[in-house]
Scaffold this motif. Structure first.
Motif, PDB file in Angstrom:
ATOM      1  N   GLU A   1       0.843  -1.305  -0.066  1.00 37.35           N
ATOM      2  CA  GLU A   1      -0.130   0.011  -0.126  1.00 37.35           C
ATOM      3  C   GLU A   1       0.876   1.335  -0.047  1.00 37.35           C
ATOM      4  O   GLU A   1       2.043   1.201   0.369  1.00 37.35           O
ATOM      5  N   LEU A   2       0.303   2.220  -0.467  1.00 35.95           N
ATOM      6  CA  LEU A   2       0.920   3.547  -0.435  1.00 35.95           C
ATOM      7  C   LEU A   2       1.034   4.317   0.788  1.00 35.95           C
ATOM      8  O   LEU A   2      -0.245   4.305   1.446  1.00 35.95           O
ATOM      9  N   VAL A   3       2.069   4.734   1.346  1.00 30.37           N
ATOM     10  CA  VAL A   3       1.948   5.437   2.641  1.00 30.37           C
ATOM     11  C   VAL A   3       2.045   6.817   2.485  1.00 30.37           C
ATOM     12  O   VAL A   3       1.459   7.696   3.212  1.00 30.37           O
ATOM     13  N   ALA A   4       3.139   7.172   1.462  1.00 29.31           N
ATOM     14  CA  ALA A   4       3.210   8.904   1.309  1.00 29.31           C
ATOM     15  C   ALA A   4       3.868   8.991  -0.086  1.00 29.31           C
ATOM     16  O   ALA A   4       4.474   8.122  -0.560  1.00 29.31           O
ATOM     17  N   ALA A   5       3.581   9.972  -0.347  1.00 26.52           N
ATOM     18  CA  ALA A   5       4.140  10.336  -1.954  1.00 26.52           C
ATOM     19  C   ALA A   5       4.399  11.887  -1.753  1.00 26.52           C
ATOM     20  O   ALA A   5       4.130  12.598  -0.991  1.00 26.52           O
ATOM     21  N   ILE A   6       5.648  12.216  -2.415  1.00 30.68           N
ATOM     22  CA  ILE A   6       6.124  13.708  -2.650  1.00 30.68           C
ATOM     23  C   ILE A   6       6.474  14.055  -4.124  1.00 30.68           C
ATOM     24  O   ILE A   6       7.203  13.216  -4.619  1.00 30.68           O
ATOM     25  N   THR A   7       5.908  15.083  -4.386  1.00 29.56           N
ATOM     26  CA  THR A   7       6.322  15.449  -5.816  1.00 29.56           C
ATOM     27  C   THR A   7       7.610  16.181  -5.772  1.00 29.56           C
ATOM     28  O   THR A   7       8.253  16.384  -4.791  1.00 29.56           O
ATOM     29  N   SER A   8       7.908  16.537  -7.184  1.00 36.12           N
ATOM     30  CA  SER A   8       9.274  17.194  -7.352  1.00 36.12           C
ATOM     31  C   SER A   8       9.149  18.536  -6.499  1.00 36.12           C
ATOM     32  O   SER A   8      10.229  19.138  -6.112  1.00 36.12           O
TER      33      SER A   8
ATOM     34  N   ASP B   1      -4.416   7.576   5.018  1.00 33.93           N
ATOM     35  CA  ASP B   1      -5.120   8.307   6.278  1.00 33.93           C
ATOM     36  C   ASP B   1      -4.361   7.506   7.603  1.00 33.93           C
ATOM     37  O   ASP B   1      -4.547   8.252   8.859  1.00 33.93           O
ATOM     38  N   SER B   2      -4.095   6.476   7.591  1.00 28.27           N
ATOM     39  CA  SER B   2      -3.572   5.710   8.561  1.00 28.27           C
ATOM     40  C   SER B   2      -2.186   6.120   9.069  1.00 28.27           C
ATOM     41  O   SER B   2      -1.954   5.825  10.483  1.00 28.27           O
ATOM     42  N   VAL B   3      -1.802   7.033   8.419  1.00 28.48           N
ATOM     43  CA  VAL B   3      -0.187   7.536   8.921  1.00 28.48           C
ATOM     44  C   VAL B   3      -0.413   9.114   8.977  1.00 28.48           C
ATOM     45  O   VAL B   3       0.482   9.751   9.433  1.00 28.48           O
ATOM     46  N   LYS B   4      -1.435   9.826   8.562  1.00 22.64           N
ATOM     47  CA  LYS B   4      -1.582  11.324   8.650  1.00 22.64           C
ATOM     48  C   LYS B   4      -1.221  11.799  10.070  1.00 22.64           C
ATOM     49  O   LYS B   4      -1.865  11.150  11.190  1.00 22.64           O
ATOM     50  N   GLY B   5      -0.517  12.792  10.320  1.00 28.44           N
ATOM     51  CA  GLY B   5       0.004  13.205  11.443  1.00 28.44           C
ATOM     52  C   GLY B   5       0.958  12.531  12.226  1.00 28.44           C
ATOM     53  O   GLY B   5       1.604  13.162  13.167  1.00 28.44           O
ATOM     54  N   ARG B   6       1.402  11.478  11.834  1.00 29.46           N
ATOM     55  CA  ARG B   6       2.483  10.758  12.598  1.00 29.46           C
ATOM     56  C   ARG B   6       3.746  10.544  11.641  1.00 29.46           C
ATOM     57  O   ARG B   6       4.865  10.559  12.070  1.00 29.46           O
ATOM     58  N   PHE B   7       3.477  10.397  10.169  1.00 28.58           N
ATOM     59  CA  PHE B   7       4.534  10.291   9.155  1.00 28.58           C
ATOM     60  C   PHE B   7       4.720  11.310   8.317  1.00 28.58           C
ATOM     61  O   PHE B   7       3.875  12.221   8.176  1.00 28.58           O
ATOM     62  N   THR B   8       6.024  11.996   8.106  1.00 27.69           N
ATOM     63  CA  THR B   8       6.243  12.858   7.219  1.00 27.69           C
ATOM     64  C   THR B   8       7.429  12.639   6.182  1.00 27.69           C
ATOM     65  O   THR B   8       8.403  12.022   6.438  1.00 27.69           O
TER      66      THR B   8
END
Length: 122
Positions: A46-53, A61-68
């Motif tokens: 599953e996708l946890v996080a993504a960051i564009t250029s 949703d399961s990691v919002k507020g905890r992962f950056t």
């Protein structure tokens, strides 16, 4: 073609923190969207996080507020800072990349690295 190596996993108690790194080779890193994924035993990746250029981010949703997630284009490295870890965060974590946001969100890749194991004990 970009090659990726994940690192930084380990064993941590619930409530603890880890910082994962994904080091990339290749000249197109700076223009690519980067994605962090995880796969727990018996479950789909599953996708946890993504960051564009440009630095825009998106989180499960399961990691919002905890992962950056963040990136250093000069070092060709993307990071995943994981705080307030829970036992359900236990998984192998992978990174992958593509210029297309949709493909990163879908996780539609034929090739994956070895990943890095994160184990959270209760």
């Amino acid at each position: 073609q970009v090659q990726l190596v994940e690192s930084g996993g380990g064993l941590v108690q619930a409530g603890g923190s880890l910082r994962l790194s994904c080091a990339a080779s290749g000249s197109i890193f700076s223009i690519n969207t980067m994605g962090w994924y995880r796969q727990a035993p018996g479950k789909q990746r599953e996708l946890v996080a993504a960051i564009t250029s440009g630095g825009s981010t998106n989180y499960a949703d399961s990691v919002k507020g905890r992962f950056t997630t963040s990136r250093d284009n000069a070092k060709k490295t993307v990071y995943l800072q994981m705080n307030s870890l829970k036992p359900e965060d236990t998984a192998v974590y992978y990174c992958n990349t593509d210029p297309r946001w949709a493909r990163v969100v879908a996780g539609d890749f034929g090739s994956w690295g070895q990943g890095t194991q994160v184990t959270v004990s209760s």
